[in-house]
Write an enzyme that holds these catalytic residues in place. Structure first.
Site, PDB file in Angstrom:
ATOM      1  N   MET A 137      -1.976  -7.751  11.241  1.00  0.00           N
ATOM      2  CA  MET A 137      -3.110  -7.249  10.697  1.00  0.00           C
ATOM      3  C   MET A 137      -3.869  -8.099  10.152  1.00  0.00           C
ATOM      4  SD  MET A 137      -1.345  -5.360   7.054  1.00  0.00           S
ATOM      5  CE  MET A 137      -0.454  -6.754   6.791  1.00  0.00           C
ATOM      6  N   LYS A 170      -2.007   4.908   8.131  1.00  0.00           N
ATOM      7  CA  LYS A 170      -3.482   4.363   7.856  1.00  0.00           C
ATOM      8  C   LYS A 170      -4.194   3.817   9.293  1.00  0.00           C
ATOM      9  CE  LYS A 170      -1.214   2.164   3.894  1.00  0.00           C
ATOM     10  NZ  LYS A 170       0.553   2.511   4.273  1.00  0.00           N
ATOM     11  N   ASP A 214       4.058   7.312   8.851  1.00  0.00           N
ATOM     12  CA  ASP A 214       2.769   6.000   8.852  1.00  0.00           C
ATOM     13  C   ASP A 214       2.094   6.412  10.644  1.00  0.00           C
ATOM     14  OD1 ASP A 214       2.483   4.885   6.975  1.00  0.00           O
ATOM     15  OD2 ASP A 214       3.499   3.669   7.232  1.00  0.00           O
TER      16      ASP A 214
HETATM   17  N1  SAH Z   1       6.547  -3.000   8.814  1.00  0.00           N
HETATM   18  C1  SAH Z   1       5.847  -3.301   9.637  1.00  0.00           C
HETATM   19  C2  SAH Z   1       4.391  -4.611   9.849  1.00  0.00           C
HETATM   20  C3  SAH Z   1       3.467  -3.802   9.751  1.00  0.00           C
HETATM   21  S1  SAH Z   1       1.972  -4.035   9.001  1.00  0.00           S
HETATM   22  C4  SAH Z   1       6.249  -3.887  10.778  1.00  0.00           C
HETATM   23  O1  SAH Z   1       7.722  -4.495  10.987  1.00  0.00           O
HETATM   24  O2  SAH Z   1       6.932  -4.606  11.610  1.00  0.00           O
HETATM   25  C5  SAH Z   1       0.875  -3.602  10.349  1.00  0.00           C
HETATM   26  C6  SAH Z   1       0.588  -4.891  11.184  1.00  0.00           C
HETATM   27  O3  SAH Z   1       1.726  -4.580  12.281  1.00  0.00           O
HETATM   28  C7  SAH Z   1      -0.276  -3.771  12.403  1.00  0.00           C
HETATM   29  O4  SAH Z   1      -1.811  -4.322  11.734  1.00  0.00           O
HETATM   30  C8  SAH Z   1       0.253  -4.907  13.558  1.00  0.00           C
HETATM   31  O5  SAH Z   1      -0.435  -6.704  13.384  1.00  0.00           O
HETATM   32  C9  SAH Z   1       1.392  -5.168  13.046  1.00  0.00           C
HETATM   33  N2  SAH Z   1       2.039  -4.110  14.638  1.00  0.00           N
HETATM   34  C10 SAH Z   1       2.641  -2.526  14.067  1.00  0.00           C
HETATM   35  N3  SAH Z   1       3.163  -1.939  15.144  1.00  0.00           N
HETATM   36  C11 SAH Z   1       2.479  -2.461  15.845  1.00  0.00           C
HETATM   37  C12 SAH Z   1       2.324  -2.192  17.675  1.00  0.00           C
HETATM   38  N4  SAH Z   1       3.117  -1.665  18.686  1.00  0.00           N
HETATM   39  N5  SAH Z   1       1.207  -2.854  18.786  1.00  0.00           N
HETATM   40  C13 SAH Z   1       0.768  -4.365  17.928  1.00  0.00           C
HETATM   41  N6  SAH Z   1       1.338  -4.435  16.226  1.00  0.00           N
HETATM   42  C14 SAH Z   1       1.576  -3.869  16.134  1.00  0.00           C
END
Ligand code: SAH
Length: 436
Positions: free
Chosen positions: A360, A253, A231
């Site tokens: 998100m 994405k 991803d």
């Molecule tokens: N499974 C992932 C979340 C996926 S949804 C988890 O557990 O973290 C994707 C969302 O995760 C992004 O839109 C954002 O809101 C958040 N996200 C993931 N990595 C991030 C990062 N390094 N900094 C800020 N937001 C992050």
């Protein structure tokens, strides 16, 4: 030439072969135990032996050597060593604590052309036991690391430990190098032999992006994968460490851009596993936290492919932490909820003492902030937007439900970002600097 240079390293198959251990102390017992574990027929010669203390089952206690114990069994010849006790042995360990006895065993072994490990004085024997670490692999095999370091076994152990730690963390290339099975995709129209076995799939939570925040198991699996499907979020820096023949497929994405649709990602997982390749699906954060891990798991299972989910450090907890916001804090917040910023957030329970984490949520921040302001959760409830946690663009913008959307817009906030709502935001250093 030193002794070390004259050593010829070798792995021995001792299963079913007689090995004699002379001596009954802890060193001898440890040797006996590893030999039993390797399937050897073990004869221990000693008047006293701490075998039971080391969990070594003794099949027979005898006064004179017999035809020998069965495989993975110990025969204890309960007396002092005598010449003749080595008859039929492939290998001898002597660790009696008595230099003259060890020397006699070693001399007898030399005459009988049996390799002999002498615990007390390595220069007397004809074989050395290395410091050993075994790392099991996903394909059922194992990597065995054996280190010798001249007359300094502690040094060998320290080096062994360091290499073992690296192997376990996936920092070393564990990937198998058998030839890759061909697929119809490689050469369209040709006859294709089915792979000898199906590949497997690991849905690996990669954490929020920092390469240090993936689990040791995730990193180790990454180092063994044939194909990595990745991803946009997650520890992409680790991809640079993969060997050049690992196939990396980027299904990243980006909001606005064209991502690879989920059904195509599912199809990729199945296609590669069916071609016999081990696939790591490297995901951001934790696979099960708004990450569609459950769906990918289900499609693999339905296709008869073995699949395992490896948890990860979710951004929902770690990204707030990166800017000093704990999702719970004694006396401030007793719990937290994780939601997506896409869905209506109005029904979420709790007040400012129940932390809300929105993933998100950047594009609809204004809507969400408005919906979240309720009687229980007033408009002056603190809120923070944390962009690109652990990344180069990491930044936090704080405010309240009433003004966070405006402040974020003014700051030009962009995804990815985690939004935090609740009193815990006050604990962030940014709150003191920005809020008032
Ligand atoms: N499974 C992932 C979340 C996926 S949804 C988890 O557990 O973290 C994707 C969302 O995760 C992004 O839109 C954002 O809101 C958040 N996200 C993931 N990595 C991030 C990062 N390094 N900094 C800020 N937001 C992050």
């Amino acid at each position: 030439m030193s002794d070390a240079e004259q050593i010829y390293p070798l792995g021995l198959k001792v299963a079913g072969r007689l090995v004699v251990v002379v001596g009954g102390g802890p060193v001898a017992a440890r040797r006996a135990r590893s030999l039993v574990e390797a399937g050897a027929r073990v004869r221990v010669v000693a008047p006293h032996a701490a075998l039971a203390e080391f969990g070594i089952p003794v099949a027979a206690e005898v006064a004179e050597p017999t035809d020998g114990p069965g495989p993975a069994e110990v025969e204890w010849v309960r007396r002092d060593y005598r010449s003749g006790d080595l008859d039929g042995a492939w290998l001898v360990h002597t660790a009696t604590g008595s230099a003259p006895v060890d020397r006699q065993v070693s001399d007898d072994a030399e005459r009988a052309r049996i390799f002999c490990v002498t615990a007390g004085d390595a220069s007397v024997g004809t074989a050395w036991v290395p410091a050993v670490a075994r790392t099991p692999l996903t394909d059922g095999g194992e990597v065995t690391v054996a280190v010798t370091a001249g007359r300094d076994p502690r040094r060998a152990q320290a080096i062994r430990d360091a290499v073992a730690a690296q192997l376990q963390s996936g920092a070393l290339p564990l990937r198998r190098h058998r030839p890759r099975p061909t697929t119809s995709a490689d050469e369209p129209g040709t006859h294709v032999e089915p792979p000898e076995r199906l590949g497997r799939v690991w849905l690996v939570g990669g954490g929020p992006g920092d390469p240090g925040l993936i689990t040791a198991r995730g990193r180790s699996l990454l180092a063994q994968a044939d194909v990595v499907i990745v991803d946009r979020l997650g520890p992409r820096a680790l991809l640079g460490e993969l060997s050049p023949d690992v196939e990396v497929i980027d299904v990243g994405k980006t909001s606005g851009n064209h991502p690879v649709p989920q059904h195509e990602i599912n199809a990729l997982l199945i296609q590669h596993a069916q071609a016999g390749r081990d696939v790591v699906r490297l995901k951001g954060g934790d696979p099960y936290v708004l990450g569609r891990g459950g769906e990918e798991l289900a499609v693999c299972r339905a296709a008869g492919i073995e699949v395992e989910v490896v948890p990860g450090v979710t951004s929902a907890v770690s990204v707030p932490a990166a800017v000093g916001i704990p999702v719970t804090h004694r006396g401030v917040a007793r719990g937290f909820s994780v939601l997506t910023g896409h869905d209506g957030a109005a029904e979420v329970p709790g007040g400012p003492d129940h932390t809300l984490v929105l993933l998100m949520g950047v594009t609809r921040l204004a809507e969400a902030a408005e919906a979240l302001a309720t009687a229980d959760r007033p408009a002056d409830t603190p809120a923070a937007v944390v962009e690109d946690g652990y990344g180069e663009r990491q930044r936090v913008t704080v405010g309240t439900l009433a003004n966070i959307a405006e402040r974020a817009a003014a700051a030009g906030v962009r995804p990815p970002a985690v939004i935090v709502v609740g009193d815990v935001v006050r604990l962030s250093p940014a709150w003191r600097h920005q809020a008032r």
